[in-house]
Design a protein around this motif. Structure first.
Motif, PDB file in Angstrom:
ATOM      1  N   ALA A  66       0.664  -1.288  -0.008  1.00  0.00           N
ATOM      2  CA  ALA A  66      -0.114  -0.074  -0.092  1.00  0.00           C
ATOM      3  C   ALA A  66       0.979   1.312   0.044  1.00  0.00           C
ATOM      4  N   ASN A  67       2.194   1.188   0.117  1.00  0.00           N
ATOM      5  CA  ASN A  67       3.166   2.153   0.131  1.00  0.00           C
ATOM      6  C   ASN A  67       3.482   2.664  -1.158  1.00  0.00           C
ATOM      7  N   SER A  68       3.080   2.003  -2.272  1.00  0.00           N
ATOM      8  CA  SER A  68       3.588   2.116  -3.730  1.00  0.00           C
ATOM      9  C   SER A  68       3.202   3.668  -4.028  1.00  0.00           C
TER      10      SER A  68
ATOM     11  N   SER B 283      -0.279   3.699   5.061  1.00  0.00           N
ATOM     12  CA  SER B 283       0.211   2.913   6.139  1.00  0.00           C
ATOM     13  C   SER B 283       0.822   1.678   6.009  1.00  0.00           C
ATOM     14  N   ARG B 284       1.701   1.125   6.493  1.00  0.00           N
ATOM     15  CA  ARG B 284       2.517  -0.264   6.451  1.00  0.00           C
ATOM     16  C   ARG B 284       1.577  -1.204   6.678  1.00  0.00           C
ATOM     17  N   PRO B 285       1.291  -2.056   5.277  1.00  0.00           N
ATOM     18  CA  PRO B 285       0.453  -3.282   5.821  1.00  0.00           C
ATOM     19  C   PRO B 285       1.059  -4.213   6.536  1.00  0.00           C
TER      20      PRO B 285
ATOM     21  N   HIS C 120       9.147   1.868   6.014  1.00  0.00           N
ATOM     22  CA  HIS C 120       8.732   2.551   7.051  1.00  0.00           C
ATOM     23  C   HIS C 120       7.341   3.249   6.835  1.00  0.00           C
ATOM     24  N   GLU C 121       6.316   3.415   7.719  1.00  0.00           N
ATOM     25  CA  GLU C 121       5.371   4.297   7.598  1.00  0.00           C
ATOM     26  C   GLU C 121       5.829   5.605   8.499  1.00  0.00           C
ATOM     27  N   VAL C 122       5.254   6.636   7.884  1.00  0.00           N
ATOM     28  CA  VAL C 122       5.689   8.147   8.677  1.00  0.00           C
ATOM     29  C   VAL C 122       4.608   8.820   8.897  1.00  0.00           C
ATOM     30  N   LEU C 123       4.921   9.549  10.026  1.00  0.00           N
ATOM     31  CA  LEU C 123       3.773  10.512  10.610  1.00  0.00           C
ATOM     32  C   LEU C 123       4.473  12.015  10.403  1.00  0.00           C
TER      33      LEU C 123
ATOM     34  N   LEU D  67       2.113  23.459   7.255  1.00  0.00           N
ATOM     35  CA  LEU D  67       2.853  22.210   7.928  1.00  0.00           C
ATOM     36  C   LEU D  67       2.778  21.010   7.061  1.00  0.00           C
ATOM     37  N   MET D  68       1.176  20.709   6.461  1.00  0.00           N
ATOM     38  CA  MET D  68       0.822  19.641   6.005  1.00  0.00           C
ATOM     39  C   MET D  68       1.669  19.537   4.599  1.00  0.00           C
ATOM     40  N   ALA D  69       2.068  20.568   4.091  1.00  0.00           N
ATOM     41  CA  ALA D  69       3.056  20.863   2.819  1.00  0.00           C
ATOM     42  C   ALA D  69       4.379  20.540   2.860  1.00  0.00           C
ATOM     43  N   ARG D  70       5.016  20.286   4.138  1.00  0.00           N
ATOM     44  CA  ARG D  70       6.183  20.080   3.934  1.00  0.00           C
ATOM     45  C   ARG D  70       6.937  18.761   3.423  1.00  0.00           C
ATOM     46  N   PHE D  71       6.030  17.827   3.406  1.00  0.00           N
ATOM     47  CA  PHE D  71       6.214  16.638   2.473  1.00  0.00           C
ATOM     48  C   PHE D  71       5.159  15.730   2.487  1.00  0.00           C
ATOM     49  N   GLY D  72       5.480  14.592   1.695  1.00  0.00           N
ATOM     50  CA  GLY D  72       3.983  13.863   1.576  1.00  0.00           C
ATOM     51  C   GLY D  72       4.047  12.386   1.888  1.00  0.00           C
ATOM     52  N   GLY D  73       3.169  11.654   1.772  1.00  0.00           N
ATOM     53  CA  GLY D  73       3.133  10.218   2.079  1.00  0.00           C
ATOM     54  C   GLY D  73       3.031   9.800   3.455  1.00  0.00           C
ATOM     55  N   TYR D  74       2.585  10.763   4.545  1.00  0.00           N
ATOM     56  CA  TYR D  74       2.256  10.327   5.605  1.00  0.00           C
ATOM     57  C   TYR D  74       0.965   9.843   5.930  1.00  0.00           C
ATOM     58  N   THR D  75       0.943   8.868   7.013  1.00  0.00           N
ATOM     59  CA  THR D  75      -0.556   8.329   7.324  1.00  0.00           C
ATOM     60  C   THR D  75      -1.337   9.165   8.306  1.00  0.00           C
TER      61      THR D  75
END
Length: 375
Positions: free
Chosen positions: A104-106, A144-146, A206-209, A245-253
């Motif tokens: 799912a992290n693809s 999220s990391r499955p 890794h999943e990230v926050l 803050l949300m626009a600093r990077f992407g791909g977080y759960t």
């Protein structure tokens, strides 16, 4: 006999030694200014000059007198630009970050390394921020990391969240390499190389926050950082900060609070932020630092995936203290079926967590990503 009072004005003569008649100087100056203004207006009307009379000079772009050697080489053909040795030391290599990660992290097909799927991104003046896709897909479920399908669901589970990553690039990369893939990594929003370090984290599995700074009770003496969300601020002001803050990077759960005891206790200020997280399909992890936090109630009301950390593992950043805290975390997991520990990205903390995690499953406890324990 006529006197001056009865003498006509036109016939009056100046007495010898008397004052000379005054010239109308103001009228003359006014007339001169009027003539100048009139001439200027006529020139604008009658002259076709797009520059409005401003001085100008035409210079050929291909002038052979250009002293910029690099620009001349670029204009005539290929040029090799040598990197600054301070930025890229000799002998080092570039690590290729894959265009996607497992399951799912693809992020396959994404043309850059920002880390967010186009369907899950909304463009703003600050950059892309998460959103729910047109088909209802959420960033929380997508990034999220499955869990491994073979994971026994009846075993107690522990999630470890490592905070404060992203500011020190090399320290962050070392933590990414050393920590088990199941560890959830929380990145502060201020690092200069966030897109690359976050991409490296997700490529490693890794999943990230995203850490968001919230107002503590002793603010500003204790300041979480720029763009801190504050109580008593207009809603628009706090939302603007949140979007930045949300626009600093992407791909977080989802997001995790950095401080925020005052803010998370204020329903009037915290509720719109939690509503926004729910609208955008993000989760919220409470770091457990404040018993007055309303996060659990507000998350439930806005259908935000939520959980609360049970323990800060490295409050005393010494090996034996960290191991003792991990033992307490294991006891909580055995008692409640699950537990979440928060740890900073200190080298000693990372090293102890990496060592501890290798033997965890032999004690009948599974290490899982934080999203697996967020309802």
């Amino acid at each position: 006999m006529a006197n001056d009072l009865t003498t006509p004005l036109t016939g009056r003569k100046r007495r010898p030694g008397g004052p000379r008649p005054q010239l109308p100087i103001a009228r003359i100056l006014f007339a001169v200014l009027a003539l100048i203004a009139g001439a200027f207006v006529l020139r604008l009307v009658l002259t076709d000059d797009p520059n409005g009379g401003r001085p100008s000079e035409e210079v050929a772009i291909t002038s052979t007198q250009n002293s910029n050697q690099l620009a001349n080489e670029v204009s005539t053909g290929p040029v090799t630009i040598t990197a600054d040795p301070q930025q890229f030391p000799a002998g080092s290599s570039v690590t290729s970050v894959p265009s996607g990660t497992m399951g799912a992290n693809s992020i396959a097909g994404l043309p850059d390394i920002f880390g967010a799927l186009p369907d899950l991104s909304e463009e703003t003046s600050d950059g892309p921020i998460p959103r729910v896709s047109a088909t209802g897909q959420t960033p929380f479920s997508t990034y999220s990391r499955p869990l491994d399908p073979a994971t026994p669901i009846n075993l107690p589970k522990i999630a470890i969240v490592v905070t404060g990553l992203g500011i020190n690039e090399q320290g962050s990369l070392d933590a990414i390499d050393d920590l088990p893939d199941e560890a959830t990594l929380a990145f502060a929003p201020y690092g200069k190389t966030l897109t690359t370090t976050v991409a490296a984290a997700r490529a490693a599995g890794h999943e990230v926050l995203l850490e968001i700074p919230l107002e503590p009770f002793d603010f500003p003496q204790n300041d979480p950082g720029p763009q801190t969300l504050l109580t008593g601020e207009p809603l628009r002001a706090n939302l603007d900060k949140l979007f930045w803050l949300m626009a600093r990077f992407g791909g977080y759960t989802g997001v995790i609070n950095n401080m925020g005891a005052r803010f998370t206790a204020s329903a009037a200020d915290f509720s719109p932020i939690m509503e926004e997280l729910g609208t955008r399909g993000l989760g919220y992890l409470d770091d457990g630092s404040s018993n007055r936090s309303l996060a659990k109630q507000l998350a439930a009301g806005n259908k935000v995936p939520f959980s609360r950390a049970d323990l800060t593992i490295d409050a005393n950043p010494a090996r034996q203290s960290i191991l003792a805290a991990l033992a307490s975390l294991e006891a909580k997991a055995l008692e409640n079926g699950q537990a979440i520990g928060i740890v900073s990205a200190l080298p000693i903390s990372v090293a102890v967590i990496a060592e501890w995690s290798r033997e965890l499953e032999t004690r009948g406890i599974l290490l899982v990503p934080a999203s697996a324990l967020m309802k």
